[in-house]
Design a protein around this motif. Structure first.
Motif, mmCIF file in Angstrom:
data_model
loop_
_atom_site.group_PDB
_atom_site.id
_atom_site.type_symbol
_atom_site.label_atom_id
_atom_site.label_comp_id
_atom_site.label_asym_id
_atom_site.label_seq_id
_atom_site.Cartn_x
_atom_site.Cartn_y
_atom_site.Cartn_z
ATOM 1 N N GLY A 178 -23.573 -30.272 -35.566
ATOM 2 C CA GLY A 178 -23.225 -31.427 -34.731
ATOM 3 C C GLY A 178 -23.120 -32.687 -35.559
ATOM 4 N N CYS A 179 -22.298 -33.607 -35.067
ATOM 5 C CA CYS A 179 -22.008 -34.810 -35.841
ATOM 6 C C CYS A 179 -21.825 -35.973 -34.886
ATOM 7 C CB CYS A 179 -20.706 -34.564 -36.622
ATOM 8 S SG CYS A 179 -20.215 -35.940 -37.657
ATOM 9 N N ARG A 180 -22.099 -37.197 -35.373
ATOM 10 C CA ARG A 180 -21.910 -38.319 -34.456
ATOM 11 C C ARG A 180 -20.578 -39.027 -34.644
ATOM 12 N NH1 ARG A 180 -23.345 -43.419 -36.227
ATOM 13 N NH2 ARG A 180 -24.459 -43.543 -38.197
ATOM 14 N N PHE A 181 -19.797 -38.601 -35.620
ATOM 15 C CA PHE A 181 -18.443 -39.140 -35.731
ATOM 16 C C PHE A 181 -17.528 -38.402 -34.753
ATOM 17 C CE2 PHE A 181 -19.611 -39.977 -40.422
ATOM 18 C CZ PHE A 181 -20.120 -41.220 -40.116
ATOM 19 N N GLU A 182 -16.335 -38.928 -34.570
ATOM 20 C CA GLU A 182 -15.384 -38.307 -33.635
ATOM 21 C C GLU A 182 -14.023 -38.170 -34.320
ATOM 22 O OE1 GLU A 182 -15.565 -36.880 -30.818
ATOM 23 O OE2 GLU A 182 -17.145 -37.734 -29.582
ATOM 24 N N GLU A 184 -10.581 -36.613 -34.711
ATOM 25 C CA GLU A 184 -9.773 -35.944 -33.687
ATOM 26 C C GLU A 184 -9.499 -34.484 -34.031
ATOM 27 O OE1 GLU A 184 -6.301 -38.331 -32.966
ATOM 28 O OE2 GLU A 184 -7.472 -39.910 -31.980
ATOM 29 N N TYR A 185 -9.505 -34.167 -35.324
ATOM 30 C CA TYR A 185 -9.170 -32.808 -35.741
ATOM 31 C C TYR A 185 -10.404 -31.929 -35.913
ATOM 32 C CZ TYR A 185 -10.319 -35.341 -39.968
ATOM 33 O OH TYR A 185 -10.949 -36.140 -40.868
ATOM 34 N N CYS A 186 -11.595 -32.448 -35.672
ATOM 35 C CA CYS A 186 -12.833 -31.723 -36.007
ATOM 36 C C CYS A 186 -12.920 -30.370 -35.294
ATOM 37 C CB CYS A 186 -14.045 -32.563 -35.628
ATOM 38 S SG CYS A 186 -15.590 -31.748 -36.067
ATOM 39 N N PHE A 187 -13.164 -29.315 -36.064
ATOM 40 C CA PHE A 187 -13.195 -27.979 -35.460
ATOM 41 C C PHE A 187 -14.440 -27.756 -34.610
ATOM 42 C CE2 PHE A 187 -16.093 -24.831 -37.535
ATOM 43 C CZ PHE A 187 -16.750 -25.700 -38.388
ATOM 44 N N LEU A 188 -15.460 -28.611 -34.783
ATOM 45 C CA LEU A 188 -16.679 -28.434 -33.991
ATOM 46 C C LEU A 188 -16.416 -28.608 -32.500
ATOM 47 C CD1 LEU A 188 -19.319 -30.364 -36.135
ATOM 48 C CD2 LEU A 188 -19.022 -27.892 -35.934
ATOM 49 N N GLN A 189 -15.399 -29.386 -32.148
ATOM 50 C CA GLN A 189 -15.079 -29.604 -30.730
ATOM 51 C C GLN A 189 -14.852 -28.290 -30.002
ATOM 52 O OE1 GLN A 189 -12.025 -32.968 -30.236
ATOM 53 N NE2 GLN A 189 -11.622 -32.196 -32.275
ATOM 54 N N THR A 262 -19.265 -35.641 -47.079
ATOM 55 C CA THR A 262 -19.502 -36.691 -46.084
ATOM 56 C C THR A 262 -18.287 -37.593 -45.860
ATOM 57 O OG1 THR A 262 -21.138 -38.372 -45.452
ATOM 58 C CG2 THR A 262 -20.416 -38.390 -47.740
ATOM 59 N N LYS A 263 -18.351 -38.335 -44.749
ATOM 60 C CA LYS A 263 -17.473 -39.495 -44.560
ATOM 61 C C LYS A 263 -18.347 -40.739 -44.406
ATOM 62 C CE LYS A 263 -13.566 -37.344 -42.209
ATOM 63 N NZ LYS A 263 -13.940 -36.079 -41.566
ATOM 64 N N SER A 264 -19.651 -40.539 -44.464
ATOM 65 C CA SER A 264 -20.553 -41.647 -44.187
ATOM 66 C C SER A 264 -20.822 -42.460 -45.454
ATOM 67 C CB SER A 264 -21.875 -41.115 -43.644
ATOM 68 O OG SER A 264 -22.721 -40.763 -44.715
HETATM 69 S S1 SF4 Z 1 -14.751 -33.666 -39.197
HETATM 70 FE FE1 SF4 Z 1 -16.744 -33.883 -40.202
HETATM 71 S S2 SF4 Z 1 -17.183 -36.070 -40.095
HETATM 72 FE FE2 SF4 Z 1 -15.583 -35.678 -38.614
HETATM 73 S S3 SF4 Z 1 -16.651 -35.311 -36.670
HETATM 74 FE FE3 SF4 Z 1 -16.360 -33.301 -37.637
HETATM 75 S S4 SF4 Z 1 -18.221 -32.924 -38.821
HETATM 76 FE FE4 SF4 Z 1 -18.156 -35.114 -38.326
#
Ligand code: SF4
Length: 431
Positions: A178-182, A184-189, A262-264
């Motif tokens: 899980g991640c707190r960024f959003e 649009e392409y994130c596969f976690l969705q 990371t992107k952070s």
């Molecule tokens: S792509 Fe990476 S940084 Fe972006 S929401 Fe998903 S896990 Fe987070």
């Protein structure tokens, strides 16, 4: 513009179509109208002898101008268009502050549990046996719940990559979900079925599994182990403090290399842990347009590069991932500007590797993206069903990206390993 309006329009122009045929035309009309900002009547004018075949042909030709003539027709994926406003992402900026924190019984006394209690005093804390399902049914509410748990199975594994893609020999250590960024392409969705943030409290058990394990090394001088598959490696590091254990652990094992992805700009823990030659801190980079419009809540490129310079000064090596590269009008200039900014800013001898990969997604993820981000522009490109069942730009467009970016990156970073990520092995060989 709504799906219903597209449906009504197609029904008006071709009233006798069956459900499946109408579904395909509705999607095409809708996607073109969204991309081009054109009225339906201009996209599919009512014509005297219009039928399904002629309508589909003209719509495909307009929707896929690069690939229409050459791609096999079964590579155009036209599922039913269903958009639910309830699924839309909440893009209101707010700090990460879970409403409910579940702590598994076996890690109640862990360091991480103590830190979480101190960080979120107003959250509701609950003990769990680890078997009860927690989290929201809605992915967009995942940040309401934090689960501190004992990971029992998923410590180390080879990167699952994509079944038929060329493998770079990556190894994964699963430090969170899980991640707190959003993005649009994130596969976690689409991938994450437990809608909460999960953080393991038993990092020592992870590290114990590393000694004695055998790792793949792919084309690199040492095996690479990374932690950014199911979360951003650093986004929660001020809370988890994993860096404080990971860096000394790998410092003592120079035969391995560890990658934070990371992107952070959450690098305080890394700076405190001190530099380490075989720890690579990698940033995902993109054109400013994509970072600004599709990577919600993430720091911009300048901030990421400034953080990279700081960790390099502390003694870490750096990595960068141009992933996902998105094709749109003017992408070449925008990505060249990103490379230029990297060249002007970074200590080049510290950049260990740079990967490049174009936007790709599963069919299910496409539906999720259009529901969560109905205004997105990343899906406006020409995506075709590909060799591994994923959707990608056609071969010629991907080659164009690689022919543009790889020589540029290799020229600017001559001592850096530049490689393609999750690509067709045939294509990888030609670069
Ligand atoms: S792509 Fe990476 S940084 Fe972006 S929401 Fe998903 S896990 Fe987070």
């Amino acid at each position: 513009m709504t799906v219903q309006a597209a449906e009504e329009y197609v029904l008006g122009v071709l009233p006798k179509l069956g459900v499946n045929k109408r579904r395909e035309l509705v999607r095409l009309v809708y996607e073109i109208a969204k991309r081009d900002g054109a009225p339906f009547s201009e996209i599919l004018p009512a014509q005297k002898n219009l039928n399904f075949e002629s309508a589909k042909k003209q719509l495909l030709a307009r929707r896929y101008p690069v690939n229409f003539k050459t791609a096999a027709k079964d590579r155009f994926y036209l599922p039913k268009l269903e958009l639910s406003p309830a699924l839309q992402a909440d893009l209101t900026p707010r700090p990460f502050y879970p409403k409910t924190v579940y702590i598994e019984t076996s890690v109640q006394d862990s360091e991480l549990a103590a830190r979480v209690r101190a960080a979120f005093p107003n959250a509701q804390f609950k003990e769990t046996d680890g078997k009860t399902q927690v989290g929201s049914p809605n992915f967009s509410r995942r940040l309401d719940t934090l689960l501190i748990h004992r990971e029992k199975y998923d410590f180390l594994k080879p990167c699952p990559c994509s079944c038929a893609a060329a493998c770079c020999g990556y190894n994964l250590i699963n430090l969170g979900f899980g991640c707190r960024f959003e993005c649009e392409y994130c596969f976690l969705q689409q991938y994450q079925n437990l809608h909460a943030v999960l953080l393991p409290a038993n990092l020592d058990e992870f590290l114990n599994k590393i000694d004695g394990a055998s790792f793949r090394k792919g084309p690199f001088d040492r095996p690479r182990i990374g932690s950014g598959e199911f979360t951003d490696s650093l986004v929660f590091d001020d809370l988890t403090r994993y860096s404080q254990k990971l860096v000394p652990f790998f410092r003592a094992r120079p035969q391995l290399q560890f990658e934070f992805k990371t992107k952070s700009v959450n690098i305080g823990g890394l700076l405190e842990a001190g530099g380490c030659e075989n720890v690579v801190v990698s940033w995902s980079v993109n054109s400013a347009k994509i970072t600004d419009t599709a990577e919600h809540f993430t720091p911009g490129l300048s901030a990421r590069l400034a953080a990279a310079c700081e960790v390099a000064r502390a003694g870490y090596r750096l990595g960068f991932h141009f992933d996902p590269v998105v094709i749109y009008d003017g992408w070449q200039q925008d990505y060249a500007r990103t490379v230029e900014q990297m060249a002007d800013t970074l200590p080049k001898d510290k950049v260990a590797w740079i990967s490049v990969g174009t936007l790709r997604f599963s069919r299910e993820l496409k539906k999720m993206i259009e529901n969560r981000f109905p205004q997105n522009t990343i899906l406006d490109g020409e995506f075709l069903l590909d060799f591994d069942g994923k959707m990608r730009y056609g071969d010629s467009q991907r080659k164009e990206v690689y022919q543009f970016l790889l020589p540029l990156l290799r020229k600017v970073f001559p001592h850096t390993h530049v490689y393609l990520c999750m690509e067709d092995p045939r294509l990888v060989q030609s670069f």
